[in-house]
Design a protein around this motif. Structure first.
Motif, mmCIF file in Angstrom:
data_model
loop_
_atom_site.group_PDB
_atom_site.id
_atom_site.type_symbol
_atom_site.label_atom_id
_atom_site.label_comp_id
_atom_site.label_asym_id
_atom_site.label_seq_id
_atom_site.Cartn_x
_atom_site.Cartn_y
_atom_site.Cartn_z
ATOM 1 N N LEU A 53 -7.456 -50.240 10.200
ATOM 2 C CA LEU A 53 -7.846 -49.405 11.349
ATOM 3 C C LEU A 53 -6.618 -48.922 12.108
ATOM 4 O O LEU A 53 -6.498 -47.754 12.484
ATOM 5 N N VAL A 54 -5.694 -49.849 12.331
ATOM 6 C CA VAL A 54 -4.459 -49.506 13.063
ATOM 7 C C VAL A 54 -3.683 -48.457 12.288
ATOM 8 O O VAL A 54 -3.174 -47.472 12.855
ATOM 9 N N ILE A 55 -3.599 -48.648 10.956
ATOM 10 C CA ILE A 55 -2.842 -47.684 10.131
ATOM 11 C C ILE A 55 -3.517 -46.306 10.157
ATOM 12 O O ILE A 55 -2.854 -45.262 10.295
ATOM 13 N N SER A 56 -4.846 -46.308 10.034
ATOM 14 C CA SER A 56 -5.575 -45.015 10.024
ATOM 15 C C SER A 56 -5.452 -44.294 11.376
ATOM 16 O O SER A 56 -5.261 -43.064 11.433
ATOM 17 N N LEU A 57 -5.518 -45.052 12.462
ATOM 18 C CA LEU A 57 -5.377 -44.446 13.805
ATOM 19 C C LEU A 57 -3.985 -43.854 13.970
ATOM 20 O O LEU A 57 -3.804 -42.781 14.562
ATOM 21 N N ALA A 58 -2.982 -44.565 13.455
ATOM 22 C CA ALA A 58 -1.614 -44.054 13.572
ATOM 23 C C ALA A 58 -1.468 -42.766 12.771
ATOM 24 O O ALA A 58 -0.800 -41.804 13.214
ATOM 25 N N LYS A 59 -2.088 -42.736 11.562
ATOM 26 C CA LYS A 59 -2.028 -41.503 10.753
ATOM 27 C C LYS A 59 -2.733 -40.339 11.465
ATOM 28 O O LYS A 59 -2.239 -39.209 11.437
ATOM 29 N N MET A 60 -3.906 -40.631 12.090
ATOM 30 C CA MET A 60 -4.641 -39.573 12.804
ATOM 31 C C MET A 60 -3.814 -39.025 13.961
ATOM 32 O O MET A 60 -3.757 -37.795 14.181
ATOM 33 N N ASP A 61 -3.147 -39.921 14.683
ATOM 34 C CA ASP A 61 -2.306 -39.486 15.800
ATOM 35 C C ASP A 61 -1.164 -38.621 15.284
ATOM 36 O O ASP A 61 -0.814 -37.596 15.901
ATOM 37 N N GLN A 62 -0.615 -38.986 14.183
ATOM 38 C CA GLN A 62 0.496 -38.220 13.582
ATOM 39 C C GLN A 62 0.009 -36.844 13.122
ATOM 40 O O GLN A 62 0.709 -35.832 13.301
ATOM 41 N N LEU A 63 -1.197 -36.800 12.549
ATOM 42 C CA LEU A 63 -1.747 -35.524 12.085
ATOM 43 C C LEU A 63 -2.000 -34.575 13.270
ATOM 44 O O LEU A 63 -1.692 -33.368 13.199
ATOM 45 N N LEU A 64 -2.530 -35.132 14.350
ATOM 46 C CA LEU A 64 -2.803 -34.301 15.552
ATOM 47 C C LEU A 64 -1.518 -33.765 16.147
ATOM 48 O O LEU A 64 -1.435 -32.616 16.589
ATOM 49 N N SER A 65 -0.472 -34.592 16.125
ATOM 50 C CA SER A 65 0.811 -34.147 16.690
ATOM 51 C C SER A 65 1.405 -33.028 15.830
ATOM 52 O O SER A 65 2.029 -32.094 16.350
ATOM 53 N N LYS A 66 1.213 -33.079 14.529
ATOM 54 C CA LYS A 66 1.730 -32.038 13.631
ATOM 55 C C LYS A 66 0.967 -30.737 13.835
ATOM 56 O O LYS A 66 1.562 -29.645 13.766
ATOM 57 N N CYS A 68 -0.326 -29.767 16.577
ATOM 58 C CA CYS A 68 0.141 -29.221 17.852
ATOM 59 C C CYS A 68 1.441 -28.448 17.683
ATOM 60 O O CYS A 68 1.748 -27.537 18.465
ATOM 61 N N LEU A 69 2.239 -28.830 16.678
ATOM 62 C CA LEU A 69 3.527 -28.170 16.489
ATOM 63 C C LEU A 69 3.356 -26.751 15.974
ATOM 64 O O LEU A 69 4.259 -25.919 16.084
ATOM 65 N N GLY A 70 2.215 -26.422 15.368
ATOM 66 C CA GLY A 70 1.934 -25.017 15.028
ATOM 67 C C GLY A 70 2.252 -24.645 13.622
ATOM 68 O O GLY A 70 1.876 -25.335 12.673
ATOM 69 N N GLN A 71 3.010 -23.533 13.438
ATOM 70 C CA GLN A 71 3.163 -22.796 12.180
ATOM 71 C C GLN A 71 3.910 -23.546 11.078
ATOM 72 O O GLN A 71 3.857 -23.166 9.930
ATOM 73 N N ASN A 72 4.600 -24.578 11.356
ATOM 74 C CA ASN A 72 5.370 -25.290 10.317
ATOM 75 C C ASN A 72 4.475 -26.111 9.374
ATOM 76 O O ASN A 72 4.932 -26.571 8.342
ATOM 77 N N TYR A 73 3.241 -26.322 9.672
ATOM 78 C CA TYR A 73 2.342 -27.153 8.854
ATOM 79 C C TYR A 73 1.087 -26.389 8.527
ATOM 80 O O TYR A 73 0.657 -25.505 9.264
ATOM 81 N N ASP A 74 0.478 -26.796 7.415
ATOM 82 C CA ASP A 74 -0.787 -26.196 6.981
ATOM 83 C C ASP A 74 -1.915 -26.888 7.746
ATOM 84 O O ASP A 74 -2.254 -28.048 7.464
ATOM 85 N N GLU A 75 -2.516 -26.211 8.680
ATOM 86 C CA GLU A 75 -3.511 -26.810 9.579
ATOM 87 C C GLU A 75 -4.755 -27.224 8.794
ATOM 88 O O GLU A 75 -5.334 -28.301 9.061
ATOM 89 N N VAL A 76 -5.160 -26.387 7.863
ATOM 90 C CA VAL A 76 -6.396 -26.680 7.099
ATOM 91 C C VAL A 76 -6.249 -27.998 6.317
ATOM 92 O O VAL A 76 -7.132 -28.868 6.318
ATOM 93 N N LYS A 77 -5.115 -28.128 5.666
ATOM 94 C CA LYS A 77 -4.868 -29.342 4.869
ATOM 95 C C LYS A 77 -4.803 -30.564 5.763
ATOM 96 O O LYS A 77 -5.313 -31.632 5.444
ATOM 97 N N LEU A 78 -4.140 -30.414 6.940
ATOM 98 C CA LEU A 78 -4.018 -31.549 7.855
ATOM 99 C C LEU A 78 -5.393 -31.974 8.375
ATOM 100 O O LEU A 78 -5.665 -33.178 8.525
ATOM 101 N N LEU A 79 -6.259 -31.034 8.618
ATOM 102 C CA LEU A 79 -7.611 -31.363 9.114
ATOM 103 C C LEU A 79 -8.426 -32.069 8.017
ATOM 104 O O LEU A 79 -9.236 -32.955 8.326
ATOM 105 N N GLU A 80 -8.198 -31.702 6.737
ATOM 106 C CA GLU A 80 -8.886 -32.401 5.628
ATOM 107 C C GLU A 80 -8.460 -33.879 5.576
ATOM 108 O O GLU A 80 -9.285 -34.778 5.395
ATOM 109 N N ILE A 81 -7.152 -34.083 5.741
ATOM 110 C CA ILE A 81 -6.630 -35.467 5.739
ATOM 111 C C ILE A 81 -7.209 -36.234 6.903
ATOM 112 O O ILE A 81 -7.556 -37.418 6.800
ATOM 113 N N LEU A 82 -7.327 -35.542 8.031
ATOM 114 C CA LEU A 82 -7.863 -36.177 9.242
ATOM 115 C C LEU A 82 -9.304 -36.644 9.003
ATOM 116 O O LEU A 82 -9.696 -37.749 9.410
#
Length: 633
Positions: A53-66, A68-82
């Motif tokens: 649970l702790v690991i998954s929450l940390a990954k979700m927080d990391q995905l949300l922060s990415k 927020c950074l905008g154009q440098n990441y593929d938002e669709v792919k990040l949301l699938e991982i989320l």
């Protein structure tokens, strides 16, 4: 109880104890196994779910922060991982809920569920809102941290519970080892006691029967075995008791007869005219007769039950008998050298003579012969000895009386053939010459008889002194040299170097050599040779005379040194004597402590030899006086 039942009972008892030990071991092993399973199924699963649970929450927080950074990441792919992480969190929450087992764990899970639901709603707003950065930093990040702290607390609760249960399991394992060890020791002690006791109980009646049989073998027939009707040995016990009764009856019936037989035997033995002494295998006297007590000079009660070796310390007769038993050869040397007899002087100073005969007695067995003891017989030969001495004296007197007229006849024949008293015709000369030969043969016979009588009466005096063997040979060869030449026989000498001097009567030893060489001349063919040898054999010197005559038959070899024996050799018989030469030679050699013998083979000649000890001294007959029990030389 039968032996079979006893054995089965013992085995069943050991089997039950083995089952008990196995059951206790299985119980504690099962208990330890169930405790370990409980830890793995509940606490360990909860800890693992909390950590994920702790690991998954940390990954979700990391995905949300990415995002927020905008154009440098593929938002669709990040949301699938989320979305995938959200599924993992949901599964782990279900697992944690199923494994709730500790105090406070349910409350934390409820809080986590509530906070996660809010967090999930805000993630939905995150997708649609324009101000994603503000929502993330003001709401989502904080909610993530709260949920993670709750998950950490959940993990800590299960960690602590896991540690406590592990300690409890270790304690249970230690207790199990102690209990199993104690039970094992107890079972081993009981089994060892059973193994010792059960065979003892089984063997006890057999040992009892064996002991009683051993007692019966020693003659204790009044034995009885208690009969246990339930045991297989009951028939054996009954048969044993019957046998014991029969033996007792037999013993009572025969003991009187045995005693009567023993008494009869003792009476017969004690009535014998010859002395009889019976010893057991330890040389202890068990029976003597009255004749033996008179010979020994001790009463029966002083002899029975005592060893010969102890009696020999104070009694010369027993000393002589003890020596004869232990060393017959030495005894024969110390006794009379011809007859091996004891001479006993009684109170009237009249000597008595007894021969010694010692017989070893063995029991009759199929494979082995057990030694039982000795039977010593002392046979009275006084009458024979007196007759022998009378014969010897008669021969000496007659021979001495015959010597004078024979000398006169010899002198008369010499005068008759002397030409100064007149000439004889050829026929008269032949008759006179034949008479001279016959008279000379009679003189030789009388001389031999006189020599024999002297030897037998022990009146032969030895003039002993140290003599060189070489001088002896030269002294003996001189008188017979002419006879060797007359018959064309070659005499060879063969003497070892550095021969020691020997202490002998040179005259008599030379006479023995002369006699052996004369016989060799008589029985050797013309043109043959005779070998005279002297060998140094360390403890004795060996003189030998070897001829090339016809030889002596094997069956006659033992007769050669007997008195008045003249053997036919190749159909010829010596007519010039009485057959006493070798007998007298034997006596002379034995008086010097030596021995004489012959080796011969028909067709290959004969070898006569005699041995003289280098430390030679005269051996006199042993004479024992019953008055003083002292040896008289």
């Amino acid at each position: 109880m039968t032996i079979k039942t006893q054995i089965l009972s013992g085995l069943l008892f050991i089997l039950v104890l083995t089952f008990i030990l196995s059951g206790v071991s299985i119980f504690y092993l099962s208990k330890i196994g169930s405790s370990s399973t409980e830890i793995l199924e509940k606490n360990y699963s909860s800890v693992k779910a909390s950590e994920e649970l702790v690991i998954s929450l940390a990954k979700m927080d990391q995905l949300l922060s990415k995002i927020c950074l905008g154009q440098n990441y593929d938002e669709v792919k990040l949301l699938e991982i989320l979305e995938n992480e959200k599924k993992i969190i949901s599964n782990n929450l279900i697992i944690s809920k199923k494994n709730v087992s500790e105090e406070g764990e349910s409350e934390i899970l409820t809080k986590i569920k509530e906070e996660y639901n809010k967090y999930e709603e805000n993630i939905g707003l995150f997708r649609t809102t324009i101000d994603r950065v503000g929502l993330y930093f003001t709401v989502l990040q904080r909610q993530n941290e709260i949920i993670r702290e709750a998950c950490v607390n959940l993990a800590n609760i299960n960690h602590n519970a896991l540690s406590q249960k592990d300690k409890a399991t270790q304690k249970l394992y230690f207790q199990s080892k102690i209990y199993v060890f104690l039970i094992t020791v107890l079972v081993l002690v009981i089994v060892a006691g059973a193994i010792y006791r059960i065979p003892q109980e089984i063997v006890k009646p057999i040992s009892d029967i064996t002991d009683r049989i051993r007692r019966i073998s020693r003659g204790e027939y009044e034995q009885k075995i208690e009969v246990d009707t339930t045991s297989e040995l009951s028939q054996l016990a009954k048969s044993f008791n019957i046998m014991s009764i029969k033996l007792m009856e037999f013993e009572k019936m025969n003991i009187a007869e045995v005693k009567a037989q023993k008494s009869r035997m003792e009476s017969i033995i004690k009535s014998l005219k010859d002395g009889l002494i019976i010893l057991d295998e330890n040389k202890e006297i068990i029976l003597v007769n009255s004749v033996s007590t008179q010979i020994i000079g001790l009463a029966e009660e002083e002899l029975i039950g005592r060893k010969v070796s102890m009696l020999a310390l104070d009694n010369e007769v027993m000393k002589e008998l003890s020596l004869s038993i232990s060393d017959p050869k030495q005894a024969q040397q110390t006794s009379d050298h011809k007859h091996n007899f004891l001479k006993i002087t009684n109170d009237q100073d009249r000597p008595s003579f007894y021969t010694k005969e010692i017989v070893k007695v063995y029991g009759k067995r199929e494979f082995t012969r057990k030694f039982l003891g000795y039977i010593i017989t002392l046979k009275d030969i006084t009458t024979f000895k007196e007759s022998d001495e009378a014969k010897t004296k008669f021969i000496a007197v007659v021979s001495h009386e015959l010597k004078t007229p024979l000398s006169a006849l010899k002198m008369s024949l010499m005068l008759l053939t002397d030409e100064r008293f007149g000439q004889l015709s050829d026929e008269q000369n032949k008759i006179a010459s034949s008479m001279k030969q016959e008279v000379q043969r009679l003189v030789n016979m009388v001389t031999e008889l006189l020599d024999l009588s002297k030897v037998e009466r022990g009146t032969v005096s030895l003039n002993k002194h140290l003599v060189s063997p070489k001088d002896l040979v030269e002294y003996a060869v001189a008188p017979v040299n002419s006879k060797f030449k007359h018959k064309n026989i070659n005499l060879l000498h063969e003497l070892d170097h550095n021969l020691p001097e020997i202490n002998v009567d040179a005259e008599k030893i030379s006479w023995v050599l002369i006699n052996l060489m004369t016989n060799a001349i008589r029985y050797s063919p013309e043109g043959s040779q005779v070998l005279l040898k002297v060998r140094n054999q360390k403890t004795y010197l060996e003189f030998s005379v070897t001829d090339q005559g016809y030889g002596i038959e094997k069956e006659n070899l033992k007769k050669v040194f007997k008195k008045f024996v003249q053997l036919n050799t190749n159909g010829k018989k010596n007519k010039n004597g009485l057959g006493l030469g070798l007998a007298i030679s034997k006596e002379v050699v034995e008086v010097h402590g030596g021995e004489i013998g012959v080796e011969s083979e028909v067709g290959k000649g004969s070898r006569f030899y005699f041995k003289i000890p280098t430390d030679n001294h005269n051996l006199n007959p042993v004479v024992i006086s019953s008055k003083s029990n002292e040896v008289v030389s």
